[in-house]
Design an enzyme around this catalytic site. Structure first.
Site, short mmCIF file in Angstrom:
data_model
loop_
_atom_site.label_atom_id
_atom_site.label_comp_id
_atom_site.label_asym_id
_atom_site.label_seq_id
_atom_site.Cartn_x
_atom_site.Cartn_y
_atom_site.Cartn_z
N GLY A 89 32.47 56.62 -35.80
CA GLY A 89 33.04 57.95 -36.03
C GLY A 89 34.41 57.89 -36.69
O GLY A 89 34.90 58.90 -37.21
N ASP A 249 27.94 50.31 -26.11
CA ASP A 249 28.32 50.31 -27.54
C ASP A 249 29.51 49.39 -27.78
O ASP A 249 29.84 49.08 -28.93
CB ASP A 249 28.65 51.73 -28.02
CG ASP A 249 29.66 52.42 -27.14
OD1 ASP A 249 29.40 52.54 -25.93
OD2 ASP A 249 30.72 52.82 -27.64
P1 AMP Z 1 35.39 53.97 -28.51
O1 AMP Z 1 35.85 54.65 -27.25
O2 AMP Z 1 36.48 53.61 -29.45
O3 AMP Z 1 34.45 52.85 -28.23
O4 AMP Z 1 34.54 55.08 -29.30
C1 AMP Z 1 33.40 55.69 -28.79
C2 AMP Z 1 32.79 56.56 -29.86
O5 AMP Z 1 33.67 57.63 -30.21
C3 AMP Z 1 32.48 55.85 -31.15
O6 AMP Z 1 31.33 56.42 -31.70
C4 AMP Z 1 33.68 56.15 -32.00
O7 AMP Z 1 33.40 56.05 -33.38
C5 AMP Z 1 33.97 57.57 -31.60
N1 AMP Z 1 35.38 57.94 -31.80
C6 AMP Z 1 36.45 57.50 -31.10
N2 AMP Z 1 37.57 58.05 -31.56
C7 AMP Z 1 37.23 58.87 -32.59
C8 AMP Z 1 37.94 59.72 -33.48
N3 AMP Z 1 39.27 59.86 -33.42
N4 AMP Z 1 37.23 60.38 -34.41
C9 AMP Z 1 35.90 60.27 -34.49
N5 AMP Z 1 35.17 59.49 -33.69
C10 AMP Z 1 35.82 58.79 -32.74
MG MG Z 2 33.49 51.58 -29.26
#
Ligand code: AMP
Ligand code: MG
Length: 482
Positions: A89, A249
């Site tokens: 994302g 993930d």
């Molecule tokens: P994470 O917690 O970094 O593992 O992210 C979990 C999910 O949320 C993944 O699909 C990321 O790509 C998405 N994500 C986290 N932060 C953002 C953001 N600021 N904008 C868009 N997607 C995000």
């Molecule tokens: Mg992640």
């Protein structure tokens, strides 16, 4: 003036199910914050002749290197136990860079703008969390633990809206791949067997070529991934690392530590330690990391069921037996790792009790995890608690056991020195460095990185980096890296 990029992109050639073709969103006014020249060198890249402005253009995605084929990868995941369709994302894969030795690395931007997987997110990242990932991933690498690494951080010159307005930033992440348990979950959820086979073959080619011609690929892959993940979590337990968000993930098929969000290192030993503000029930607490690894592996196994055996019942039986064995494999490896931490060669039937007694003493006395092992190695940490009679009694038992080693004190200490870090990224030190970086000074980050790149060596003038947080800083909390 060549940098040495050698892109050869295999993932972007997979069908559109696996990814979205998309470019990073250009940023307003990029500025280079930090670049990892040592990592660049190991990738056969040379940025030394490129000026800072150009580097900022490159690492912000405003000027893409030749040969890239930018995509956002699709994946799903169990987040705190709940299944969700996710995907990159806010990350974009530039492609796969080959080193001179033909080693393949994903080069990825994190914070590079929205994609079709962004849901309600802005696709951006803030400077603090990106520098935090840089520091901790590099520290984990120097601790000899498999991990994604950090090549550069740039400020975007744009603000990101979180609880406050923060400086936007992009991290360039290097990984042996970004295949996750969640990638398999995404494809398995579509119930397309051809694509599942494609993913298995792709993974095996990239990470486990030794089973390329196996007739039982799926089960072999499960076995190998289980071994890698088991080893990874043992390493985390060795150094007191708490990943903080072990969603499926965030579990790499390569066995690398990935996605440094709310992770942190434990100071005082307490198996229930949790730093993440959102982990209300301690799902990802220090001592829960091994059972969660097993839980995640079970989710991986579920994806592979249709390929393990045409008969679903038999497939489930085979996979379950394998996953059920995780506990035994883990216990034995963990015991050996703890023996190494104590410099114990061979094994003795009372080793487990000896180890548990030390951990219990540490917990009851709020002893620092890292420094207790330093004390045992004769590295002074100026702590009165080691004068405790119960601890001295434990030392007597340890010394008795050590004599069964048939080895010298020197050999014992050498084994311990290879296993026990002297410095870890102490939370308050990381925060101090990040606060200064946010104001524009990188002095503290650079000092910290220098100390952390040699964690098993008793360097001069590192005492301040060895001390755990005091007073108010002891109540450390982390937030998801968004
Ligand atoms: P994470 O917690 O970094 O593992 O992210 C979990 C999910 O949320 C993944 O699909 C990321 O790509 C998405 N994500 C986290 N932060 C953002 C953001 N600021 N904008 C868009 N997607 C995000
Ligand atoms: Mg992640």
């Amino acid at each position: 003036m060549t940098i040495g990029w050698h892109f050869d992109n295999t993932y972007s050639k997979l069908s559109n199910k696996f990814k979205e073709e998309i470019k990073p969103t250009p940023v307003h006014d990029p500025e280079l914050v930090i670049i990892n020249n040592e990592l660049a060198k190991s990738l056969n890249l040379d940025f030394s002749k490129i000026d800072k402005k150009k580097l900022a253009e490159i690492f912000s995605g405003n000027s893409l290197p030749e040969g890239t084929n930018t995509i956002a990868q699709a994946y799903a995941g169990h987040q705190f136990g709940h299944f969700t369709m996710l995907g990159d994302g806010r990350a974009i894969l530039l492609g796969e860079h080959l080193t001179n030795k033909n080693n393949r690395y994903d080069i990825q931007f994190k914070g590079s703008g929205r994609t079709s997987f962004s849901r309600s997110g802005d696709g951006r990242a803030a400077l603090g969390p990106m520098l935090r990932e840089y520091i901790i991933s590099e520290a984990i690498h120097s601790l000899n633990i498999p991990t994604t690494r950090s090549l550069a951080v740039v400020k975007t010159g744009e603000k990101v809206v979180r609880e406050n307005l923060l400086q936007g930033a992009i991290l360039t992440r290097v990984a042996s791949s970004h295949l996750r348990v969640g990638t398999f979950q995404y494809i398995a959820a579509t119930q397309n067997l051809d694509e599942l086979n494609t993913l298995v073959d792709y993974t095996i080619n990239r990470h486990y070529p030794e089973i390329r011609s196996s007739k039982t690929k799926a089960i072999d892959l499960l076995n190998l991934v289980m071994e890698k993940q088991c080893q990874l979590v043992i390493n985390w337990m060795r150094v007191g690392f708490i990943h903080g968000v072990m969603n499926t993930d965030n579990m790499a098929i390569s066995g690398e530590t990935i996605d440094y969000g709310p992770c942190a290192f434990m100071d005082e030993y307490n198996p229930k330690t949790v730093f993440s503000s959102i982990d209300k029930f301690g799902r990802y607490a220090f001592s829960n990391q091994p059972p969660i690894t097993k839980w995640n592996l079970a989710r991986f196994a579920e994806c592979l069921i249709p390929l393990i055996d045409k008969n679903e019942d038999s497939a489930i039986k085979t996979a379950s037996e394998l996953i059920d064995n995780f506990q035994n494999i883990f216990e034995e490896k963990w015991l050996n790792m703890m023996r190494d931490k104590l410099g114990l060669f061979g094994n003795d039937k009372n080793d487990k009790i000896l180890i548990k007694n030390l951990l219990n003493w540490m917990k009851n006395n709020k002893a620092d995890y890292t420094n207790t092992f330093c004390h045992l190695m004769g590295i002074e940490t100026n702590n009165e608690i080691y004068k405790d009679d119960n601890f001295k009694n434990w030392i007597d038992e340890w010394e008795k056991r050590s004599k069964l080693n048939n080895s010298s004190k020197e050999e014992q200490i050498n084994l311990m020195k290879k296993t026990n870090p002297i410095v870890i990224p102490r939370n308050h030190k990381v925060e101090e460095a990040l606060t200064d970086a946010d104001k524009g000074s990188l002095k503290k980050i650079n000092e910290l990185l220098k100390v952390l790149c040699n964690p098993y060596f008793d360097q001069e003038n590192i005492r301040e980096f060895q001390q755990p947080a005091q007073g108010i800083n002891k109540k450390y909390q982390t937030f998801c890296g968004t």
